[in-house]
Design a protein around this motif. Structure first.
Motif, short mmCIF file in Angstrom:
data_model
loop_
_atom_site.label_atom_id
_atom_site.label_comp_id
_atom_site.label_asym_id
_atom_site.label_seq_id
_atom_site.Cartn_x
_atom_site.Cartn_y
_atom_site.Cartn_z
N HIS A 208 0.84 -1.20 0.00
CA HIS A 208 0.00 0.00 0.00
C HIS A 208 0.87 1.25 0.00
O HIS A 208 2.05 1.19 0.33
N CYS B 32 -4.56 2.60 -4.96
CA CYS B 32 -3.45 2.22 -4.07
C CYS B 32 -2.67 1.05 -4.67
O CYS B 32 -3.31 0.13 -5.19
N HIS C 10 -2.37 -3.32 -3.62
CA HIS C 10 -3.73 -3.26 -3.09
C HIS C 10 -4.77 -3.25 -4.22
O HIS C 10 -5.83 -3.86 -4.12
ZN LIG Z 1 -4.04 0.35 0.11
#
Ligand SMILES: [Zn+2]
Length: 216
Positions: free
Chosen positions: A64, A182, A174
């Motif tokens: 992330h 992300c 992500h």
């Molecule tokens: Zn994330």
């Protein structure tokens, strides 16, 4: 001499290196596990409301970026970013704790989130089978520093060494498990070049076909 020993004691206890043996460089592209590690106590985390054990070793690592807060460059700034995220997650999201298992600061240190053994809240549907590592900062247009990337890679190698991450783990962004931008385009392009990067799952539409998820 005594003063020096005391000074060293203060420095080593405040930096908090994990006690992990060095990797064998002939078998691993990570040549050192010595990264600075900042514990929850050190960044002054609140106690979690509740925790759920994570079944380890996990087969996935999800990368992330925090987006907000932006990049931090000192331990003070990064600790403040951790406290801000924990407050946001606990107060605004009503979660039990900061969502990530770990975060990596622009100061090159790893910040303990939920750690290796508590299930995170970073990737809906994927928290049971992964460790979530977030790069503190916005990496849509630029990549994290070399030092920050090295710390994240060392952290993952340490997780394998300690038995919390499968040696044959897959690293994903992500966005591969959730409709989100992300970890930012620039960082995502970078992790695609890492050895353990897996293009599968390609998107949330693939989640029904993730074997590891069928066990939960
Ligand atoms: Zn994330």
């Amino acid at each position: 001499m005594i003063a020096l020993l005391i000074l060293f004691g203060i420095i080593s206890s405040s930096i908090g290196y994990p006690s992990v043996d060095k990797a064998d460089p002939s078998t691993n592209d990570v040549t050192t596990y010595d990264f600075r590690y900042v514990t929850r106590a050190e960044w002054q985390a609140k106690t979690p409301v509740q925790t759920t054990p994570l079944k380890t070793p996990v087969p996935y690592v999800v990368i992330h970026h925090t987006y907000i807060p932006g990049a931090c460059h000192t331990r003070e700034q990064c600790s403040s970013a951790m406290r801000g995220m924990q407050n946001y997650n606990m107060i605004d999201n009503n979660w039990w704790d900061i969502g990530y298992n770990f975060a990596v600061g622009g100061d090159g240190a790893v910040y303990e989130g939920r750690g290796w053994t508590d299930r995170g809240a970073h990737s809906l549907h994927f928290n049971n089978i992964s460790i979530g590592i977030s790069f503190i900062g916005d990496y849509r247009f630029t990549v994290p520093s070399v030092e920050q990337i090295a710390a994240a890679k060392s952290l993952i190698a340490t997780g394998v060494e300690l038995g919390f991450v499968k040696p044959a783990h897959k690293i994903i962004g992500h966005r591969q498990v959730r409709r989100t931008a992300c970890p930012g385009d620039a960082l995502y392009e970078l992790i695609k070049t890492w050895d353990k990067y897996s293009p599968f799952p390609g998107s949330i539409d693939d989640l029904d076909n993730v074997e590891e998820l069928k066990k939960y």
